[in-house]
Design an enzyme around this catalytic site. Structure first.
Site, mmCIF file in Angstrom:
data_model
loop_
_atom_site.group_PDB
_atom_site.id
_atom_site.type_symbol
_atom_site.label_atom_id
_atom_site.label_comp_id
_atom_site.label_asym_id
_atom_site.label_seq_id
_atom_site.Cartn_x
_atom_site.Cartn_y
_atom_site.Cartn_z
ATOM 1 N N SER A 57 -81.028 7.400 -95.972
ATOM 2 C CA SER A 57 -80.315 6.130 -96.198
ATOM 3 C C SER A 57 -80.539 4.942 -95.253
ATOM 4 C CB SER A 57 -78.953 6.206 -96.585
ATOM 5 O OG SER A 57 -79.105 7.166 -97.855
ATOM 6 N N ASN A 75 -79.715 10.881 -104.802
ATOM 7 C CA ASN A 75 -78.364 10.734 -104.481
ATOM 8 C C ASN A 75 -78.193 9.300 -103.837
ATOM 9 O OD1 ASN A 75 -80.012 12.264 -102.436
ATOM 10 N ND2 ASN A 75 -78.628 11.434 -101.025
ATOM 11 N N ASP A 76 -77.764 8.883 -102.695
ATOM 12 C CA ASP A 76 -77.439 7.640 -102.256
ATOM 13 C C ASP A 76 -78.349 6.408 -102.606
ATOM 14 O OD1 ASP A 76 -76.258 9.557 -100.672
ATOM 15 O OD2 ASP A 76 -76.712 8.743 -98.826
ATOM 16 N N PRO A 77 -77.778 5.394 -103.122
ATOM 17 C CA PRO A 77 -78.242 4.129 -103.388
ATOM 18 C C PRO A 77 -78.759 3.259 -101.950
ATOM 19 C CG PRO A 77 -75.941 3.764 -103.895
ATOM 20 C CD PRO A 77 -76.352 5.291 -103.536
#
Ligand SMILES: *[C@@H]1O[C@H](CO)[C@@H](O)[C@H](O)[C@H]1NC(C)=O
Ligand SMILES: *[C@@H]1O[C@H](CO)[C@@H](O)[C@H](O)[C@H]1NC(C)=O
Ligand SMILES: *[C@@H]1O[C@H](CO)[C@@H](O)[C@H](O)[C@H]1NC(C)=O
Ligand SMILES: *[C@@H]1O[C@H](CO)[C@@H](O)[C@H](O)[C@H]1NC(C)=O
Ligand SMILES: *[C@H]1O[C@@H](CO)[C@H](O)[C@@H](O)[C@@H]1NC(C)=O
Length: 584
Positions: free
Chosen positions: A127, A66-68
């Site tokens: 993140s 998922n998230d960068p």
């Protein structure tokens, strides 16, 4: 449970919920960027070969992403970290995977850089962002989860060996956590620290996403030494009824040119951008405004609105994005996560992978000052292979022709359309003023013939259009002006019968003046299960994930069509087959 509320019909919704609870009764909550399926999060991939695997988008060899996180450029190397499940292809066991590149296109996958191990991140390493300190030392700030109730704190990590060109190993010093939430903060909604910027007073600043009641907020913290952080009295910005703000991103943009600026840039002729990922509807929204450095507050311009009626970086499947300043090419680049939408977790387990990163985009301020422009980084063009080109082709109502001679399942296509008059534009129904563009696209799809449009591309199409994803424009005459709708409609994208398949009619409006320039351009990056499109030179971007059954590999076709009564001219069309970069 808001995830399900987007089903287009009530009937679809019921089926969806029904299947869901039969198949997976143990979904425990919808949280952060994902659903949680406890019993599946360590089911390892059965196999990874899959017809829908992308060719030139970023992804690891297998499993869930998922998230960068913390994209950065350091000593000749681009780094991308991202949320990754090393054990399976649904969300779970999250670590910071790490990949490096010289060109943002070809990647080397390394060992995870950060993984839960200490008291301050035992239940999760979520993140965060990178900051390059003035002595050329990178530091990562990330969210640690400290208990099974998802209580969150902010930690830092630093490279173990600055001489290692890939910065393989990261250390989480023992003076973590750096920031714990005070009593005014809901500790389960306190995450995703930004890249830090330095003010004139020499203090570092970051924002952290949060919410109070239903007010989304970007909490501001300051520090002199990057270790001791103090919460500012006021958030940098907040807005009622917007829900939790995830993955905030705050950066300056130039009023003069398309160059990027470092987060700490303090000069004239800049505006600021605040981007938030709205947990409630899972899109990335931004405003453009003024950063009042005296009050340490960000004030969106009057015509730039917070929340779900505001501007989106992408009107399709694109979330948790994060930008960074690239000093090598003096530009700002944004990465965004594009999730799967082909159904239930079982499907992801069968595929053995889930999630990709969108193509990195250069981002800058439109000369109007009202919105951002995004464009695929120029390095992508190194993957272009066979090319076909044509000019000055007319398309009258109902006409369609095939773009032949390239691989239609993996292509980059740029078209510029023109027309001689706006007279045939359909009336914009005033009732639609309160609808999202996506709902208007659902009413006025590519099969509903019109005046000026619909015209555009039919991507990932089977020969007889049993399946296709049209990306097109439709021009309306509203009371005071023309409204240009851009759609990327997944409704007919697959023949697969699967009630959980998400097939939205993604759409956004394009802010262009057609009165002077009767032209519209469209670029689409087509990649097996992705159609990532840029309207009017990057003013409106829409990414769709689609899962055709027939239109795969050599059986995929690409068409240009016009279903409006105004004749459209294709002034130029350039299309390329796209190569597969190195990613290992
Ligand atoms: C740091 O990295 C350099 C370059 O790869 C290497 O030569 C050196 O041995 C490393 N130092 C340590 C302590 O690992
Ligand atoms: C904190 O956030 C969680 C998750 O959104 C919510 O369930 C809870 O009610 C909030 N707590 C307070 C005190 O607002
Ligand atoms: C924006 O709106 C506020 C409040 O209505 C007003 O005071 C301000 O002058 C406006 N700013 C601009 C640039 O129009
Ligand atoms: C154009 O409209 C016709 C008539 O509704 C329809 O059959 C055709 O599929 C449409 N073309 C596209 C690309 O949607
Ligand atoms: C991606 O998947 C679709 C279909 O399941 C959901 O509707 C979206 O909310 C989801 N997007 C994100 C960012 O999680």
């Amino acid at each position: 449970m808001e995830l399900f509320m987007k089903s287009s019909s009530l009937w679809g919704l019921e089926i969806y919920l029904f299947c869901f609870f039969i198949v997976l009764s143990n979904i425990i909550k919808v949280f952060a960027s994902h659903n949680i399926f406890l019993d599946l999060q360590s089911s390892s991939a059965i196999s990874v070969k899959n017809v829908h695997r992308t060719g030139f988008h970023f992804q690891p060899p297998k499993n869930w992403i998922n998230d960068p996180n913390a994209p950065m450029y350091y000593n000749g190397v681009y780094h991308l970290f991202y949320q990754y499940n090393p054990k399976g292809s649904v969300w779970g066991n999250i670590v910071w995977a790490h990949s490096v590149s010289k060109d943002l296109i070809n990647w080397i996958h390394l060992e995870p850089a950060i993984y839960p191990s200490k008291k301050f991140d035992k239940y999760g390493a979520w993140s965060g962002s990178a900051t390059i300190l003035p002595n050329n030392k990178p530091v990562i700030l990330y969210t640690g989860v400290v208990d099974s109730h998802d209580s969150q704190v902010q930690n830092y990590a630093i490279p173990a060996n600055l001489s290692d060109p890939f910065l393989r190993k990261w250390i989480k010093p023992n003076n973590n956590p750096l920031i714990v939430p005070d009593n005014s903060i809901n500790k389960t909604e306190f995450r995703d620290p930004t890249t830090a910027w330095m003010g004139q007073d020499g203090l570092w600043r970051i924002v952290i996403g949060s919410m109070r009641k239903h007010r989304g907020m970007a909490l501001l913290y300051r520090s002199r030494d990057f270790i001791k952080w103090a919460k500012a009295q006021h958030p940098l910005h907040s807005s009622p009824h917007t829900g939790n703000w995830e993955c905030p991103d705050f950066f300056p943009v130039s009023l003069k040119n398309t160059n990027g600026l470092d987060a700490s840039y303090r000069g004239k002729n800049v505006k600021h951008v605040l981007k938030n990922s709205l947990d409630v509807n899972r899109f990335d929204y931004y405003t453009i405004g003024m950063y009042d450095t005296k009050k340490d507050r960000y004030i969106p311009d009057n015509n730039s609105i917070d929340g779900s009626k505001g501007l989106r970086l992408d009107y399709g499947n694109f979330y948790a994005s994060k930008s960074f300043y690239d000093p090598m090419k003096n530009r700002r680049i944004v990465w965004g996560w594009t999730n799967e939408s082909d159904g239930l977790p079982d499907d992801e387990i069968k595929k053995g992978w889930a999630g990709i990163q969108a193509i990195p985009r250069k981002v800058w301020l439109d000369p109007s000052g009202k919105q951002l422009i995004q464009w695929p980084i120029e390095e992508l063009e190194t993957l272009r292979k066979q090319k076909i080109q044509l000019n000055n082709k007319k398309l009258s109502k109902g006409e369609m022709f095939e773009v032949e001679g390239i691989s239609a399942s993996q292509a980059d296509i740029e078209v510029s359309f023109s027309f001689s008059s706006l007279n045939k534009a359909e009336q914009f129904d005033p009732k639609w003023a309160d609808l999202y563009a996506q709902d208007v696209c659902a009413i006025k799809g590519s099969t509903i013939q019109g005046g000026l449009g619909p015209f555009g591309l039919a991507t990932l199409a089977s020969k007889n259009l049993e399946e296709y994803t049209p990306v097109f424009f439709r021009v309306f005459k509203a009371q005071k002006n023309y409204k240009v709708l851009m759609c990327s409609n997944a409704r007919r994208s697959t023949m697969r019968q699967n009630e959980a398949m998400y097939k939205p009619s993604f759409a956004g409006y394009v802010d262009v003046d057609l009165v002077d320039m009767k032209k519209l351009s469209l670029r689409s990056l087509i990649d097996n299960s992705v159609v990532e499109s840029f309207g009017a030179g990057g003013k409106t971007c829409i990414t769709s994930r689609v899962y055709p059954m027939l239109a795969i590999h050599n059986n995929a076709h690409l068409f240009v069509f016009n279903n409006g009564s105004e004749t459209i001219t294709i002034e130029t069309l350039n299309a390329w087959s796209m190569d597969v970069p190195k990613m290992h």
